[in-house]
Design an enzyme around this catalytic site. Structure first.
Site, PDB file in Angstrom:
ATOM      1  N   GLU A 109       0.852  -1.192   0.000  1.00  0.00           N
ATOM      2  CA  GLU A 109       0.000   0.000   0.000  1.00  0.00           C
ATOM      3  C   GLU A 109       0.890   1.246   0.000  1.00  0.00           C
ATOM      4  O   GLU A 109       0.683   2.173  -0.772  1.00  0.00           O
ATOM      5  CB  GLU A 109      -0.897  -0.020   1.237  1.00  0.00           C
ATOM      6  CG  GLU A 109      -1.753   1.204   1.396  1.00  0.00           C
ATOM      7  CD  GLU A 109      -2.590   1.165   2.670  1.00  0.00           C
ATOM      8  OE1 GLU A 109      -3.392   2.101   2.840  1.00  0.00           O
ATOM      9  OE2 GLU A 109      -2.449   0.243   3.487  1.00  0.00           O
ATOM     10  N   HIS A 110       1.864   1.276   0.893  1.00  0.00           N
ATOM     11  CA  HIS A 110       2.829   2.379   0.986  1.00  0.00           C
ATOM     12  C   HIS A 110       4.223   1.799   0.728  1.00  0.00           C
ATOM     13  O   HIS A 110       4.584   0.806   1.350  1.00  0.00           O
ATOM     14  CB  HIS A 110       2.832   2.994   2.385  1.00  0.00           C
ATOM     15  CG  HIS A 110       1.523   3.557   2.795  1.00  0.00           C
ATOM     16  ND1 HIS A 110       0.596   2.831   3.519  1.00  0.00           N
ATOM     17  CD2 HIS A 110       0.967   4.768   2.593  1.00  0.00           C
ATOM     18  CE1 HIS A 110      -0.463   3.583   3.740  1.00  0.00           C
ATOM     19  NE2 HIS A 110      -0.264   4.762   3.193  1.00  0.00           N
TER      20      HIS A 110
END
Length: 167
Positions: A59-60
């Site tokens: 996600e990050h």
């Protein structure tokens, strides 16, 4: 959290820093539970690090290398990428202007972060020339016939017949 690095020494320093920072957090117990699922991968080089990251599809993705921007072309699957020592994930959450609605659980392999295009109506447009239809028409006829979609096949066949008659 997943750490991917070609440096065993760096991995050890990160783990020490994590313990030190964790001890200072007001919500240390919650953070500790989250970090219990953390993993570190020691890879051979940054090429392999990028491959591991792409497979994981975070996600990050925080890229902390001496040339973070240089690694960017190799990165394909991430919800949001944070490049270099001066770009912590927190800036993306609160201030840098990027969207914080990101694909989780590896879905960045097939989905992008939410963006302005998601709020716009869009459509595709196709336009063939007579030569274009003559070039791809037989393939369309074959595919439509294979799927027994006679009207689809006829829509092409009638036009091809007309072009043939005009020639």
């Amino acid at each position: 959290m997943i750490l991917v690095t070609p440096s065993q020494a760096l991995a050890e320093r990160v783990n020490i820093a994590l313990e030190q920072q964790l001890a200072q957090l007001s919500r240390a117990e919650i953070a500790s539970q989250a970090l219990a699922e953390s993993r570190t991968f020691i890879c051979t080089d940054l090429e392999q690090a990028a491959a591991i990251s792409n497979a994981y599809a975070p996600e990050h993705l925080i890229v902390q290398t001496s040339d973070a921007r240089g690694l960017l072309p190799r990165l394909k699957n991430a919800g949001s990428v944070f490049l270099g020592a001066w770009t912590p994930e927190s800036v993306g959450d609160y201030a840098s202007g990027t969207n914080h609605t990101l694909p989780t659980y590896g879905y960045s392999r097939t989905y992008s972060s939410l963006g302005i295009a998601d709020y716009q109506r869009r459509f595709t447009v196709q336009e063939l020339t007579p030569a274009g239809l003559q070039a791809i028409g037989p393939a369309v006829e074959l595919l439509a016939a294979t799927e027994t979609l006679d009207a689809h096949k006829n829509a092409v066949s009638l036009r091809l017949a007309k072009l043939e008659k005009q020639a």
